[in-house]
Design a protein around this motif. Structure first.
Motif, PDB file in Angstrom:
ATOM      1  N   VAL A  95      31.098  36.342   1.783  1.00  0.00           N
ATOM      2  CA  VAL A  95      31.429  37.691   2.260  1.00  0.00           C
ATOM      3  C   VAL A  95      30.643  38.708   1.438  1.00  0.00           C
ATOM      4  CG1 VAL A  95      33.734  36.998   3.014  1.00  0.00           C
ATOM      5  CG2 VAL A  95      33.416  37.903   0.697  1.00  0.00           C
ATOM      6  N   PRO A  96      30.548  39.948   1.912  1.00  0.00           N
ATOM      7  CA  PRO A  96      29.802  40.968   1.159  1.00  0.00           C
ATOM      8  C   PRO A  96      30.367  41.201  -0.239  1.00  0.00           C
ATOM      9  CG  PRO A  96      30.177  41.694   3.408  1.00  0.00           C
ATOM     10  CD  PRO A  96      30.998  40.454   3.224  1.00  0.00           C
ATOM     11  N   VAL A  97      29.463  41.494  -1.181  1.00  0.00           N
ATOM     12  CA  VAL A  97      29.832  41.786  -2.565  1.00  0.00           C
ATOM     13  C   VAL A  97      29.405  43.213  -2.893  1.00  0.00           C
ATOM     14  CG1 VAL A  97      29.472  41.191  -4.991  1.00  0.00           C
ATOM     15  CG2 VAL A  97      29.597  39.369  -3.263  1.00  0.00           C
ATOM     16  N   VAL A  98      30.348  44.014  -3.364  1.00  0.00           N
ATOM     17  CA  VAL A  98      30.078  45.382  -3.809  1.00  0.00           C
ATOM     18  C   VAL A  98      30.107  45.383  -5.334  1.00  0.00           C
ATOM     19  CG1 VAL A  98      30.906  47.761  -3.860  1.00  0.00           C
ATOM     20  CG2 VAL A  98      31.095  46.406  -1.746  1.00  0.00           C
ATOM     21  N   ALA A  99      29.013  45.784  -5.965  1.00  0.00           N
ATOM     22  CA  ALA A  99      28.966  45.882  -7.424  1.00  0.00           C
ATOM     23  C   ALA A  99      29.416  47.278  -7.844  1.00  0.00           C
ATOM     24  CB  ALA A  99      27.557  45.612  -7.936  1.00  0.00           C
ATOM     25  N   ALA A 100      30.360  47.333  -8.789  1.00  0.00           N
ATOM     26  CA  ALA A 100      30.844  48.597  -9.345  1.00  0.00           C
ATOM     27  C   ALA A 100      30.301  48.700 -10.761  1.00  0.00           C
ATOM     28  CB  ALA A 100      32.369  48.635  -9.346  1.00  0.00           C
ATOM     29  N   VAL A 101      29.302  49.546 -10.968  1.00  0.00           N
ATOM     30  CA  VAL A 101      28.530  49.554 -12.211  1.00  0.00           C
ATOM     31  C   VAL A 101      28.816  50.800 -13.034  1.00  0.00           C
ATOM     32  CG1 VAL A 101      26.219  49.418 -13.211  1.00  0.00           C
ATOM     33  CG2 VAL A 101      26.709  48.261 -11.043  1.00  0.00           C
ATOM     34  N   HIS A 102      29.136  50.581 -14.319  1.00  0.00           N
ATOM     35  CA  HIS A 102      29.293  51.698 -15.246  1.00  0.00           C
ATOM     36  C   HIS A 102      28.511  51.391 -16.511  1.00  0.00           C
ATOM     37  CE1 HIS A 102      32.144  48.924 -17.090  1.00  0.00           C
ATOM     38  NE2 HIS A 102      32.148  49.689 -18.168  1.00  0.00           N
ATOM     39  N   GLY A 103      28.159  52.426 -17.244  1.00  0.00           N
ATOM     40  CA  GLY A 103      27.462  52.236 -18.511  1.00  0.00           C
ATOM     41  C   GLY A 103      26.134  51.526 -18.326  1.00  0.00           C
ATOM     42  N   PHE A 104      25.866  50.568 -19.191  1.00  0.00           N
ATOM     43  CA  PHE A 104      24.579  49.873 -19.139  1.00  0.00           C
ATOM     44  C   PHE A 104      24.627  48.665 -18.203  1.00  0.00           C
ATOM     45  CE2 PHE A 104      26.989  49.094 -23.022  1.00  0.00           C
ATOM     46  CZ  PHE A 104      27.376  47.771 -22.833  1.00  0.00           C
ATOM     47  N   CYS A 105      23.539  48.475 -17.499  1.00  0.00           N
ATOM     48  CA  CYS A 105      23.346  47.308 -16.634  1.00  0.00           C
ATOM     49  C   CYS A 105      21.955  46.781 -16.964  1.00  0.00           C
ATOM     50  CB  CYS A 105      23.449  47.702 -15.162  1.00  0.00           C
ATOM     51  SG  CYS A 105      23.156  46.326 -14.024  1.00  0.00           S
ATOM     52  N   LEU A 106      21.899  45.763 -17.824  1.00  0.00           N
ATOM     53  CA  LEU A 106      20.636  45.314 -18.397  1.00  0.00           C
ATOM     54  C   LEU A 106      20.442  43.811 -18.183  1.00  0.00           C
ATOM     55  CD1 LEU A 106      20.981  47.161 -21.826  1.00  0.00           C
ATOM     56  CD2 LEU A 106      19.672  47.941 -19.828  1.00  0.00           C
ATOM     57  N   GLY A 107      19.198  43.379 -18.116  1.00  0.00           N
ATOM     58  CA  GLY A 107      18.896  41.955 -18.059  1.00  0.00           C
ATOM     59  C   GLY A 107      19.629  41.262 -16.935  1.00  0.00           C
ATOM     60  N   ALA A 194      35.905  45.528   4.665  1.00  0.00           N
ATOM     61  CA  ALA A 194      36.947  44.544   4.944  1.00  0.00           C
ATOM     62  C   ALA A 194      37.729  44.849   6.211  1.00  0.00           C
ATOM     63  CB  ALA A 194      37.901  44.450   3.756  1.00  0.00           C
ATOM     64  N   ALA A 195      37.598  46.062   6.752  1.00  0.00           N
ATOM     65  CA  ALA A 195      38.279  46.404   7.999  1.00  0.00           C
ATOM     66  C   ALA A 195      37.645  45.709   9.202  1.00  0.00           C
ATOM     67  CB  ALA A 195      38.254  47.921   8.205  1.00  0.00           C
ATOM     68  N   LYS A 196      36.441  45.154   9.010  1.00  0.00           N
ATOM     69  CA  LYS A 196      35.773  44.450  10.101  1.00  0.00           C
ATOM     70  C   LYS A 196      36.366  43.057  10.273  1.00  0.00           C
ATOM     71  CE  LYS A 196      32.979  47.957  10.307  1.00  0.00           C
ATOM     72  NZ  LYS A 196      33.174  48.998  11.350  1.00  0.00           N
ATOM     73  N   ASP A 197      36.037  42.413  11.375  1.00  0.00           N
ATOM     74  CA  ASP A 197      36.502  41.060  11.634  1.00  0.00           C
ATOM     75  C   ASP A 197      35.941  40.108  10.570  1.00  0.00           C
ATOM     76  OD1 ASP A 197      35.885  38.242  12.971  1.00  0.00           O
ATOM     77  OD2 ASP A 197      37.590  39.129  14.025  1.00  0.00           O
ATOM     78  N   GLY A 198      36.815  39.322   9.938  1.00  0.00           N
ATOM     79  CA  GLY A 198      36.394  38.453   8.847  1.00  0.00           C
ATOM     80  C   GLY A 198      35.363  37.412   9.261  1.00  0.00           C
ATOM     81  N   SER A 199      35.524  36.839  10.418  1.00  0.00           N
ATOM     82  CA  SER A 199      34.568  35.823  10.883  1.00  0.00           C
ATOM     83  C   SER A 199      33.200  36.439  11.145  1.00  0.00           C
ATOM     84  CB  SER A 199      35.090  35.147  12.155  1.00  0.00           C
ATOM     85  OG  SER A 199      36.275  34.429  11.884  1.00  0.00           O
ATOM     86  N   LEU A 200      33.201  37.628  11.726  1.00  0.00           N
ATOM     87  CA  LEU A 200      31.927  38.298  11.983  1.00  0.00           C
ATOM     88  C   LEU A 200      31.249  38.724  10.683  1.00  0.00           C
ATOM     89  CD1 LEU A 200      32.701  40.484  15.128  1.00  0.00           C
ATOM     90  CD2 LEU A 200      31.210  38.489  14.989  1.00  0.00           C
ATOM     91  N   LEU A 201      32.024  39.144   9.696  1.00  0.00           N
ATOM     92  CA  LEU A 201      31.441  39.512   8.411  1.00  0.00           C
ATOM     93  C   LEU A 201      30.727  38.323   7.771  1.00  0.00           C
ATOM     94  CD1 LEU A 201      34.117  41.753   6.651  1.00  0.00           C
ATOM     95  CD2 LEU A 201      31.773  42.407   7.242  1.00  0.00           C
ATOM     96  N   ARG A 202      31.345  37.154   7.849  1.00  0.00           N
ATOM     97  CA  ARG A 202      30.734  35.957   7.277  1.00  0.00           C
ATOM     98  C   ARG A 202      29.457  35.583   8.020  1.00  0.00           C
ATOM     99  NH1 ARG A 202      34.342  33.001   3.854  1.00  0.00           N
ATOM    100  NH2 ARG A 202      36.133  34.355   3.436  1.00  0.00           N
ATOM    101  N   LEU A 203      29.478  35.738   9.323  1.00  0.00           N
ATOM    102  CA  LEU A 203      28.262  35.481  10.098  1.00  0.00           C
ATOM    103  C   LEU A 203      27.181  36.503   9.763  1.00  0.00           C
ATOM    104  CD1 LEU A 203      29.775  34.623  13.607  1.00  0.00           C
ATOM    105  CD2 LEU A 203      28.636  33.038  12.040  1.00  0.00           C
ATOM    106  N   ALA A 204      27.596  37.767   9.604  1.00  0.00           N
ATOM    107  CA  ALA A 204      26.634  38.825   9.279  1.00  0.00           C
ATOM    108  C   ALA A 204      25.987  38.575   7.926  1.00  0.00           C
ATOM    109  CB  ALA A 204      27.326  40.186   9.309  1.00  0.00           C
TER     110      ALA A 204
END
Length: 249
Positions: A95-107, A194-204
Motif C-alpha cells: 500500500v502507499p507509504v507517506v513519509a513524515a519527515v522532521h529535522g535531519f534526513c541524511l544518508g 486510505a479513503a479509496k478502495d483497498g484492493s484498487l490501492l494495492r493494484l495502483a
C-alpha cells in the motif's frame, strides 16, 4: 527504543523509528524497520502506511560507530543488506507509504524517503547525502527521485543539504508545515489515500512500481558495490574514523 507500529484509526498504520540520540540505525534497526513496513503492508485492513520518527530528526543514516567498533566486514555487510531491505520494503510495500519527515534526513533517510510514495515535511527538515564525508557511496538512486539530475550530482559531490521548502518547489514534498503540525498533516494525506478502495490501492501501487523507469533495488545494489570497493581500498575506513573521532567528546 526501536521500531514500533500503531494503528491510530481504521485503514492506517504508523511505523515509528526511535533510535536515540539521532536515529542513526544499527544493523538490527534496518531489518526491524523492513519487517515492520512489510507487515503493515501485508495487513489487509491497512490501506496506507505513515513512516515517522521520534526524537531530534527523521534519520541520520547508518550507525557509523557500530561499523568502526565491529572487526572485519560483518557490520558493513549487515548495514548494506539491512539498508537494501528497508529501502525495498518501503518501495515494495503493498500500500502507499507517506513519509513524515522532521529535522535531519541524511544518508539512509534519503533511501527511505526517496522510495516513499509521498512526503510531508516540517519546515525545519533538511535532506542530504553526506556519504563522501563518511566513507560510503549510495542512495543517489533515491536522491534522484527527489531532485533533478544536476542538483542531485551537486548535492552528492558536495555533501550539502536542501530544505523541505526547496524540495516542495521541486514537487517532491507534498506539504511543508510547522513541526507541531507534521503528524496531523501526514495523517490527513494518509486518510485521503486510505479513503479509496483497498484492493484498487494495492493494484495502483503495483502498477505505478511497474512503470517506474528505474529499478530502484538493482540501481541501489549497484551503488553499494562501490561502497564495498571503497572499504576494501581503505579510504572508507579512514573517512569513517575521522568522522567518529570528530564526534568523540
Amino acid at each position: 527504543m526501536g521500531v514500533s507500529t500503531a494503528h491510530p484509526e481504521p485503514g492506517l498504520a504508523v511505523v515509528t523509528v526511535d533510535f536515540p540520540p539521532v536515529n542513526a540505525l544499527p544493523v538490527r534497526g534496518w531489518y526491524a524497520l523492513a519487517e515492520a513496513v512489510r507487515a503493515a503492508g501485508e495487513d489487509r485492513a491497512v490501506r496506507c502506511v505513515v513512516l515517522a520518527a521520534a526524537g531530534r530528526g527523521f534519520n541520520a543514516g547508518v550507525d557509523i560507530k557500530e561499523l568502526q567498533r565491529t572487526p572485519g566486514h560483518q557490520a558493513l555487510l549487515g548495514a548494506n543488506h539491512g539498508c537494501a531491505e528497508a529501502f525495498g520494503a518501503v518501495y515494495e510495500c503493498a500500500v502507499p507509504v507517506v513519509a513524515a519527515v522532521h529535522g535531519f534526513c541524511l544518508g539512509g533517510g534519503i533511501g527511505l524517503v526517496g522510495n516513499a510514495d509521498a512526503v510531508v515535511a516540517s519546515d525545519d527538515a533538511t535532506f542530504g547525502l553526506p556519504e563522501l564525508d563518511r566513507g560510503a557511496l549510495g542512495a543517489a538512486t533515491h536522491l534522484a527521485r527527489l531532485v533533478p539530475q544536476h542538483l542531485m550530482r551537486t548535492l552528492y559531490y558536495t555533501s550539502r543539504t536542501v530544505t523541505a521548502r526547496e524540495l516542495h518547489r521541486h514537487g517532491s514534498v507534498w506539504r511543508v508545515v510547522p513541526p507541531d503540525a507534521l503528524m496531523e498533516a501526514a495523517l490527513d494525506l494518509a486518510r485521503e489515500i486510505a479513503a479509496k478502495d483497498g484492493s484498487l490501492l494495492r493494484l495502483a501501487k503495483a502498477a505505478l512500481n511497474g512503470i517506474d523507469p528505474v529499478d530502484v533495488r538493482r540501481s541501489y545494489r549497484y551503488e553499494q558495490g562501490f561502497t564495498f570497493e571503497a572499504n576494501l581500498s581503505g579510504v572508507a575506513d579512514r573517512r569513517r574514523e575521522a568522522f567518529v573521532a570528530k564526534e568523540r567528546p
